[in-house]
Design an enzyme around this catalytic site. Structure first.
Site, PDB file in Angstrom:
ATOM      1  N   ALA A  69      42.235  66.728  32.653  1.00  0.00           N
ATOM      2  CA  ALA A  69      42.824  67.888  33.334  1.00  0.00           C
ATOM      3  C   ALA A  69      42.251  68.083  34.738  1.00  0.00           C
ATOM      4  CB  ALA A  69      42.616  69.143  32.492  1.00  0.00           C
ATOM      5  N   ASN A 150      39.212  79.387  29.595  1.00  0.00           N
ATOM      6  CA  ASN A 150      38.337  78.582  28.737  1.00  0.00           C
ATOM      7  C   ASN A 150      37.109  79.327  28.226  1.00  0.00           C
ATOM      8  OD1 ASN A 150      38.127  78.183  31.664  1.00  0.00           O
ATOM      9  ND2 ASN A 150      36.236  77.120  31.184  1.00  0.00           N
ATOM     10  N   GLN A 178      43.514  74.391  27.894  1.00  0.00           N
ATOM     11  CA  GLN A 178      43.091  75.126  26.687  1.00  0.00           C
ATOM     12  C   GLN A 178      44.255  75.623  25.837  1.00  0.00           C
ATOM     13  OE1 GLN A 178      40.129  75.218  25.499  1.00  0.00           O
ATOM     14  NE2 GLN A 178      38.870  74.620  27.232  1.00  0.00           N
ATOM     15  N   THR A 238      44.700  50.403  36.698  1.00  0.00           N
ATOM     16  CA  THR A 238      45.287  49.866  35.462  1.00  0.00           C
ATOM     17  C   THR A 238      45.304  50.945  34.400  1.00  0.00           C
ATOM     18  OG1 THR A 238      44.428  47.701  36.025  1.00  0.00           O
ATOM     19  CG2 THR A 238      45.009  48.059  33.704  1.00  0.00           C
ATOM     20  N   CYS A 319      23.262  77.522  33.637  1.00  0.00           N
ATOM     21  CA  CYS A 319      21.856  77.457  34.079  1.00  0.00           C
ATOM     22  C   CYS A 319      21.633  76.207  34.920  1.00  0.00           C
ATOM     23  CB  CYS A 319      20.937  77.322  32.874  1.00  0.00           C
ATOM     24  SG  CYS A 319      21.010  78.712  31.804  1.00  0.00           S
TER      25      CYS A 319
HETATM   26  C1  PLP Z   1      40.912  75.268  31.616  1.00  0.00           C
HETATM   27  C2  PLP Z   1      40.333  73.910  31.857  1.00  0.00           C
HETATM   28  N1  PLP Z   1      40.778  73.189  32.874  1.00  0.00           N
HETATM   29  C3  PLP Z   1      40.304  71.963  33.131  1.00  0.00           C
HETATM   30  C4  PLP Z   1      39.326  71.402  32.361  1.00  0.00           C
HETATM   31  C5  PLP Z   1      38.812  70.032  32.686  1.00  0.00           C
HETATM   32  O1  PLP Z   1      39.348  69.110  31.769  1.00  0.00           O
HETATM   33  P1  PLP Z   1      38.887  67.579  31.745  1.00  0.00           P
HETATM   34  O2  PLP Z   1      37.569  67.565  31.049  1.00  0.00           O
HETATM   35  O3  PLP Z   1      39.958  66.902  30.962  1.00  0.00           O
HETATM   36  O4  PLP Z   1      38.829  67.100  33.133  1.00  0.00           O
HETATM   37  C6  PLP Z   1      38.819  72.127  31.274  1.00  0.00           C
HETATM   38  C7  PLP Z   1      37.725  71.571  30.447  1.00  0.00           C
HETATM   39  O5  PLP Z   1      36.735  72.212  30.196  1.00  0.00           O
HETATM   40  C8  PLP Z   1      39.335  73.420  31.007  1.00  0.00           C
HETATM   41  O6  PLP Z   1      38.891  74.155  29.993  1.00  0.00           O
END
Ligand code: PLP
Length: 372
Positions: A69, A150, A178, A238, A319
Site C-alpha cells: 500500500a 489504522n 485496513q 519483473t 518511540c
Molecule cells: C492505512 C495504511 N496505509 C498504508 C499502509 C502501508 O502498507 P504496506 O505495508 O503494504 O506498504 C498501512 C500499513 O500499516 C496502513 O495501515
C-alpha cells in the site's frame, strides 16, 4: 505468545501458503518471457488481476501491482499530481492518514510547492465530510482520504466525499489497506478514482499490493519506478509471480468475511470488559471496524507492556531511542501525552479466541493492582 496485532500484519492463510509455496517452486520463469512457462505465469497473473478487479467492481486493465500500500499511495498521489500540475497544486487529505501519505504530502509541499489542507478528525476519530467539502477549491487536484484508520479502526465517510469529488471533477484517492475485505468496496458506487490495497493485511504475502486507477489508459500518471514497460509503463520491474498468486489466493479465500460476525461479537464483549475494569475506549462506538480497538487504561505503561508482554499488540505512541513522541492520531483526537502513553491498539484476526482476551484482561487487572 498471543498475537493481537493483525492490523500491522497477518500470518498466511493455509490456502495462501499452499499457493505461494507451489508458485515459488514452479513459477520461477520471468512472466514477461515469450516461452511457454513465461506465458503460463503471465496468464495466471492476469487471472489474479481479474480477481482483484472483480473484488472492487473494476476492470482488470485498471489494476497495477505494487510492492504494497505504501508504494500504491506513492504512485497514486505523486504519480497523479506531478503528471497533472496544470490542473492545480492544492491537495486535501486528513491529519490522521497513514505516515506514508503524510510523508508524500510533506515531500510535495517542500519539493514541488503544493499546498496541502490537512483535515482534522472529530473527537471520535471520524472526519467530517463537510470539512473536506468546504476545503475544496478550483485548484484542488486531488483528495486523498483513508477508508479505515489504522490506529483507531474508524471508518471515514468516503461515499459522501467521493460524490462531492465526482460533482467537482476532482480525483479521489482512498487508502484501503485496513478496510479491504473487511468492508465491501465498489469503486463506482463510492466514486473512487484510485484505491490502494496490500496483501499482508489480508493474510497474503508481504511485498505485494495493488493500485486501482480508474480509466488507467486515459489517465496521466507519472511512474514512480521507471523500468522496462511492465504494468503499463507505470511500475517497472519483473513481476513477482509467487507473491501475486499468493495475493490472489488471499483475495479469494472467504475466511475474513466468514469470521466477521464472530470478530464483531468478540470486540463488543472486550469493549464492555475494558469499561468494567475502569478503562476507556479511544476508538469510536459506531463507524468502526471490529478488527481494531484502541483502549486506554489508567496508570498503564503501554510502551513497557508492548516491549515486554507475551500479548503482542501495538502502542498508541511511537518511540525512538532519543525521545518518546505521542501518536499523532491519538493527539489529533485530543488525547494528552500521558493518555496516549496509556493507550494500546489491539487488532483481531480470523483465529480469534475470547479465552485469550480473558487472560489479557486478567493481566490488565493484575497490573492495575500493582500500580495502585
Ligand atoms: C492505512 C495504511 N496505509 C498504508 C499502509 C502501508 O502498507 P504496506 O505495508 O503494504 O506498504 C498501512 C500499513 O500499516 C496502513 O495501515
Amino acid at each position: 505468545m498471543i498475537y493481537l496485532d493483525f492490523a500491522a500484519s497477518s500470518p498466511l492463510l493455509p490456502s495462501v501458503r499452499t499457493e505461494l509455496f507451489r508458485a515459488f517452486e514452479e513459477e520461477y520463469s520471468n512472466p514477461s518471457s515469450a516461452h511457454k512457462l513465461g506465458r503460463t505465469s503471465a496468464e495466471k497473473i492476469e487471472n489474479v488481476r481479474k480477481i482483484l478487479a472483480d473484488s472492487i467492481g473494476a476492470y482488470k486493465s485498471e489494476i497495477v501491482f505494487t510492492s504494497g500500500a505504501s508504494e500504491a499511495n506513492n504512485l497514486a498521489i505523486k504519480g497523479y499530481v506531478l503528471a497533472n500540475q496544470q490542473k492545480g497544486k492544492h491537495i486535501i487529505t486528513s491529519s490522521i492518514e497513514h505516515k506514508c501519505i503524510l510523508a508524500i504530502c510533506h515531500f510535495l509541499e517542500k519539493e514541488h510547492g503544493y499546498e496541502i489542507t490537512y483535515i482534522s478528525p472529530q473527537k471520535n476519530g471520524i472526519i467530517d465530510s463537510q470539512d473536506v467539502i468546504q476545503a475544496m477549491r478550483d485548484d484542488t487536484v486531488l483528495v486523498s482520504i483513508m477508508h479505515v484508520n489504522n490506529e483507531l479502526g474508524s471508518i471515514q465517510p468516503i461515499e459522501v466525499i467521493g460524490k462531492a469529488c465526482f460533482e467537482r471533477n476532482i480525483k479521489f484517492h482512498v487508502d484501503a489497506a485496513q478496510s479491504y475485505k473487511k468492508i465491501a468496496i465498489d469503486v463506482d458506487e463510492l466514486n473512487i478514482d484510485m484505491l490502494s490495497i496490500s496483501a499482508h493485511k489480508i493474510y497474503g504475502p508481504k511485498g505485494i499490493g495493488a493500485l486501482y486507477i480508474r480509466d488507467l489508459r486515459e489517465t496521466r500518471i507519472q511512474p514512480v519506478i521507471h523500468g522496462a514497460g511492465q504494468e503499463y509503463g507505470l511500475r517497472g520491474g519483473t513481476l513477482p509471480t509467487p507473491l501475486i498468486l499468493g495475493f490472489g489466493a488471499a483475495v479469494e479465500d472467504p475466511t475474513i468475511e466468514n469470521t466477521y460476525t464472530e470478530v464483531n461479537n468478540l470486540n463488543c464483549l472486550f469493549r464492555t470488559k475494558i469499561i468494567e475494569i475502569g478503562g476507556a475506549i479511544n476508538s469510536p462506538d459506531i463507524k468502526c471496524i471490529p478488527h481494531i480497538v484502541n483502549i486506554r487504561l489508567p496508570k498503564f505503561d503501554a510502551a513497557h507492556f508492548v516491549g515486554t508482554s507475551d500479548f503482542l499488540c501495538s502502542q498508541g505512541s511511537a518511540c525512538s531511542s532519543m525521545n518518546i513522541e505521542i501518536s499523532y492520531v491519538l493527539a489529533e483526537i485530543g488525547l494528552n501525552f500521558s493518555e496516549a502513553n496509556q493507550s494500546l491498539r489491539l487488532s483481531f484476526g480470523v483465529d480469534h479466541d475470547f479465552k485469550n482476551l480473558l487472560s489479557l484482561l486478567k493481566k490488565f487487572i493484575e497490573l492495575k493492582q500493582y500500580h495502585s
